[in-house]
Scaffold this motif. Structure first.
Motif, PDB file in Angstrom:
ATOM      1  N   THR A  86      -2.136  -0.480   4.970  1.00 25.56           N
ATOM      2  CA  THR A  86      -2.434  -1.853   4.900  1.00 25.56           C
ATOM      3  C   THR A  86      -3.900  -2.267   4.338  1.00 25.56           C
ATOM      4  OG1 THR A  86      -3.283  -1.703   7.206  1.00 25.56           O
ATOM      5  CG2 THR A  86      -0.821  -2.424   6.895  1.00 25.56           C
ATOM      6  N   HIS A  89       2.229  -6.023  10.646  1.00 23.44           N
ATOM      7  CA  HIS A  89       1.785  -4.712  10.756  1.00 23.44           C
ATOM      8  C   HIS A  89       1.312  -4.371  12.189  1.00 23.44           C
ATOM      9  CE1 HIS A  89       3.555  -3.343   7.231  1.00 23.44           C
ATOM     10  NE2 HIS A  89       3.624  -2.251   7.274  1.00 23.44           N
ATOM     11  N   ALA A 125       8.154  -3.368   9.787  1.00 26.54           N
ATOM     12  CA  ALA A 125       7.135  -4.331  10.192  1.00 26.54           C
ATOM     13  C   ALA A 125       7.465  -5.469   9.534  1.00 26.54           C
ATOM     14  CB  ALA A 125       5.757  -4.130  10.152  1.00 26.54           C
TER      15      ALA A 125
END
Length: 416
Positions: A121, A252, A343
């Protein structure tokens, strides 16, 4: 540190890969590894994954290394290789799914150093906390504000050399038929990223919802497999595009706090779902009789991808109009989407269903209004529903059965 195994999972790249960079900087020998684990569902993504693995192997070999590929249980195969190479540590990129978390707990019980690094991420999913308390943000807008001002780690370059020991069995990478005509791998991803940011990024905000124009980047499959660093991509985007990367991070961090996001309602609403196998199948096949819905579902079947606006329309049709459980849709999308991610897929499905992070749980998407706004000439529908090729724009979006038609498109079992 003598020997480190770098366990790849959703980070199939050499650029901006903190775990790989750290191993190359700290260890005398680096053993890159990917395990084809049958416990990890991959749906139709496998051929794309194999492309990514071949590209990663080429990149590592160009730097004097290699990618070792094994098949079996990820932890067991990693520990077996650790025994073969006398590795004392495993470096990997941290992930948030329940399966990844179970794997991390298992590694913590093994007699080896296990280190997790960022990279999946833009902002680590456990970094930001609401000022009012709680372990994660439940609403996007406050998260967007916090995320926009959060510190960023430095982007790391690709290592010049990867000192993989000689004599190890590389392992075969299977081959599969291409799906959707999309080439996998970091090389293809970086080429697409450069072309899109150069030629189409400036028009993204105005064109991203145009179904026929398809002004989206189509970079999501590469983000799903980590062929691109989301941090590097965020650094070259504009606000409208970066906001979409923030949505990805948002889901996420929700999944990090609520690992069962893909199975349990995040916010139970007491919804009673219908069971209608015929309607489910018509939806899956793009034969509902609502042209804009069918176009989206057929794009998914043909390409392994679907325009984001079409995802909202087709998902809302299943859960809001047919009243069928969002998990049915989640499973179908996860099986077919090249960018199928636990996610994001679960977060978006629950958002549409009203059981997730939408502050307006009763929100609906009228498919006819959406079609007329985002596909006004019917070009998107005609592209994927050729039965309607000769229908004029004034009528292309009318639900087929509601128009009094019979036979042909769609079949009699269709429920509009």
């Amino acid at each position: 540190m003598d020997t480190v195994i770098v366990l790849f999972n959703r980070d199939l790249r050499v650029h901006d890969h903190p775990a790989l960079a750290a191993a190359c900087a700290q260890a005398r020998r680096v053993v890159p590894l990917f395990v084809l684990d049958p416990a990890i569902p991959s749906g139709r993504r496998r051929p794309f994954l194999y492309d990514c693995l071949r590209d990663l192997r080429d990149s590592l070999r160009a730097r004097g290394g290699d990618l070792l590929v094994r098949q079996g249980d990820t932890v067991a195969e990693t520990m077996r290789l650790a025994g073969e190479t006398s590795a004392t540590a495993v470096f990997t990129s941290a992930d948030v799914s329940s399966l990844a978390r179970r794997r991390q707990r298992r590694f913590a019980e093994e007699p080896i150093e296990f280190r997790r690094f960022p990279g999946v991420t833009v902002v680590p999913p456990d970094l930001l906390r609401p000022s009012g308390g709680g372990d994660h943000y439940r609403v996007f807008t406050p998260y967007w504000r916090a995320w926009s001002g959060a510190p960023r780690r430095s982007i790391v370059g690709a290592p010049e050399a990867v000192p993989t020991p000689k004599g190890l069995r590389a392992g075969a990478i299977p081959r599969g038929l291409p799906y959707g005509g999309i080439e996998g791998g970091e090389g293809a991803a970086r080429k697409r990223m450069r072309a899109w940011t150069r030629d189409r990024l400036d028009g993204y905000e105005d064109l991203r919802d145009d179904l026929a124009g398809d002004g989206t980047s189509r970079l999501s499959p590469y983000l799903r497999f980590g062929c691109l660093s989301p941090l590097e991509l965020a650094a070259c985007g504009n606000e409208a595009f970066v906001r979409q990367l923030c949505w990805r991070d948002f889901h996420h961090q929700v999944a990090f706090a609520f690992p069962d996001l893909n199975r349990r309602d995040y916010r139970p609403r007491g919804t009673t779902w219908r069971s209608d196998k015929d309607a489910e199948q018509a939806w899956r096949e793009g034969m509902t009789g609502v042209p804009i819905v069918d176009a989206g579902m057929r794009q998914l079947l043909a390409e392994g991808w679907m325009h984001n606006r079409a995802r909202l329309i087709t998902a809302a049709y299943l859960v809001k109009h047919l009243r069928i459980d969002w998990r049915v849709g989640y499973d179908h999308f996860f099986d077919l989407l090249l960018d199928g991610d636990v996610a994001d897929n679960a977060g978006n499905w629950q958002w549409v269903a009203g059981t997730g992070n939408d502050t307006r749980p009763n929100r609906t998407f009228n498919p006819l209004r959406q079609a007329r706004r985002f596909d006004p000439d019917g070009e998107y529908v005609r592209r994927y529903v050729p039965e309607l090729a000769d229908v004029p724009a004034t009528h292309i979006h009318e639900p087929w059965l509601l128009s009094g038609q019979a036979g042909g498109y769609p079949p009699p079992l269709t429920r509009p």
